[in-house]
Design an enzyme around this catalytic site. Structure first.
Site, mmCIF file in Angstrom:
data_model
loop_
_atom_site.group_PDB
_atom_site.id
_atom_site.type_symbol
_atom_site.label_atom_id
_atom_site.label_comp_id
_atom_site.label_asym_id
_atom_site.label_seq_id
_atom_site.Cartn_x
_atom_site.Cartn_y
_atom_site.Cartn_z
ATOM 1 N N HIS A 239 0.796 -1.229 0.000
ATOM 2 C CA HIS A 239 0.000 0.000 0.000
ATOM 3 C C HIS A 239 0.834 1.287 0.000
ATOM 4 C CE1 HIS A 239 -3.488 -2.530 1.079
ATOM 5 N NE2 HIS A 239 -2.800 -3.008 2.094
HETATM 6 O O1 RIB Z 1 -5.169 -0.246 4.713
HETATM 7 C C1 RIB Z 1 -3.778 -0.174 4.509
HETATM 8 C C2 RIB Z 1 -3.160 0.877 5.360
HETATM 9 O O2 RIB Z 1 -3.375 0.568 6.733
HETATM 10 C C3 RIB Z 1 -1.630 0.951 5.202
HETATM 11 O O3 RIB Z 1 -1.201 2.273 5.424
HETATM 12 C C4 RIB Z 1 -1.140 0.078 6.306
HETATM 13 O O4 RIB Z 1 0.174 0.435 6.740
HETATM 14 C C5 RIB Z 1 -2.133 0.372 7.385
HETATM 15 O O5 RIB Z 1 -1.739 1.586 8.021
#
Ligand code: RIB
Ligand code: CA
Length: 310
Positions: A239
């Protein structure tokens, strides 16, 4: 590019921080930490561990909010492990946190640097950003852009059926940020689920062979197991580094301007990012929503830049 990364490390946050540190185009003015994947004490520790793994104990790291503006705190140890950075061998960071609160660092930096020259990259819950906007509303017009990982539209949610973790952890903060009027680029689950940590991609990172890359491999091998079990995919969605990759090579991504608002009241859908992707309302198009990415190009960039680290 002058940026501040606001983060809740997290293995994918680590990839974002390492990508920024390995990229000469980026002047990382500081890292502000927030409670998210794990409590603040751990995210503030993990951010320094990541910098030290990268050979950069000179980076300014601040501790910020230890919970949401209101409501109960949500964490994600089931994804990231008890430490929030499970995988590699961890250690006590050798350098301290900066004095002062993360929110004051964000405000002071935006007020001291020339207007429109500092980008904020929030990759965790948006509590620090919202608190800064509330404390000093003038910064809204001084932020160059907010490039955030969060939300989802066709991809829906990952922590509830309709909410992504960063937004769900503090929907009231997200509502403040999305309404502030600063330019926003949003990298939601719709694009992050297209950049999966497949084994060949992990092997190419392992081949870089330095301390940072080998630590990243251990993080990704731990981190991928949860998403492989959950989604049946070949790897976990990486992500957070999509925000830094967008800054470095926006041509790797595709998206469109949309209106985005945050659901904050419904018990069923609290934390949902309501994206007017088809333009069915006349609400202001306040967000550049990214929907697609060249995954191979993204991993080539990440792997190449890791080679610049310790
Ligand atoms: O949903 C993904 C996000 O949530 C990313 O930033 C992961 O690190 C968590 O913080
Ligand atoms: Ca994160």
């Amino acid at each position: 590019m002058k940026i501040i990364i606001d983060t809740d490390p997290g293995q994918d946050d680590a990839a974002a921080i390492m990508l920024a540190l390995g990229s000469p185009e980026i002047d990382l003015l500081g890292i502000t930490t927030v409670a998210g994947n794990v409590p603040l004490e751990l995210t503030a520790r993990n951010a320094r561990i990541i910098c030290e793994m990268s050979g950069r104990t000179d980076v300014k790291v601040f501790a910020g909010a230890d919970g949401p503006l209101q409501g109960t705190q949500v964490t994600a140890e089931h994804v990231h492990g008890r430490t929030g950075l499970d995988g590699p061998e961890l250690f006590e960071p050798s350098f301290p946190l900066q004095d002062g609160h993360a929110v004051d660092f964000i405000i002071d930096t935006l007020m001291e640097e020339a207007s429109g020259t500092v980008t904020l990259c929030p990759i965790g819950p948006l509590t620090n950003i919202a608190l800064a906007l509330q404390k000093q509303p003038e910064i809204a017009g001084r932020i160059q852009q907010i490039v955030l990982m969060g939300g989802g539209y066709f991809a829906q949610g990952n922590v509830t059926p309709s909410a992504e973790f960063n937004i769900y952890a503090d929907p009231d903060a997200a509502a403040i940020v999305f309404a502030a009027g600063s330019p926003i680029v949003m990298l939601p689950l719709d694009v992050t689920h297209k950049v999966l940590t497949t084994q060949p991609r992990i092997e190419r990172i392992r081949a870089v062979g330095n301390r940072a890359a080998l630590a990243m491999v251990k993080m990704l091998e731990f981190y991928r197991r949860y998403d492989v079990e959950k989604y049946g995919t070949d790897g976990g969605p990486l992500h957070d580094p999509t925000t830094i990759a967008w800054l470095l090579q926006p041509q790797l991504f595709q998206g469109r301007m949309c209106n985005v608002e945050i659901e904050t009241t419904s018990p069923l859908t609290r934390g949902a990012t309501v994206v007017d992707w088809w333009g069915v309302t006349d609400r202001a198009k306040n967000v550049h929503v990214i929907g697609d990415a060249d995954a191979d190009g993204f991993f080539e960039l990440l792997t190449e830049r890791l080679a610049n680290l310790a």
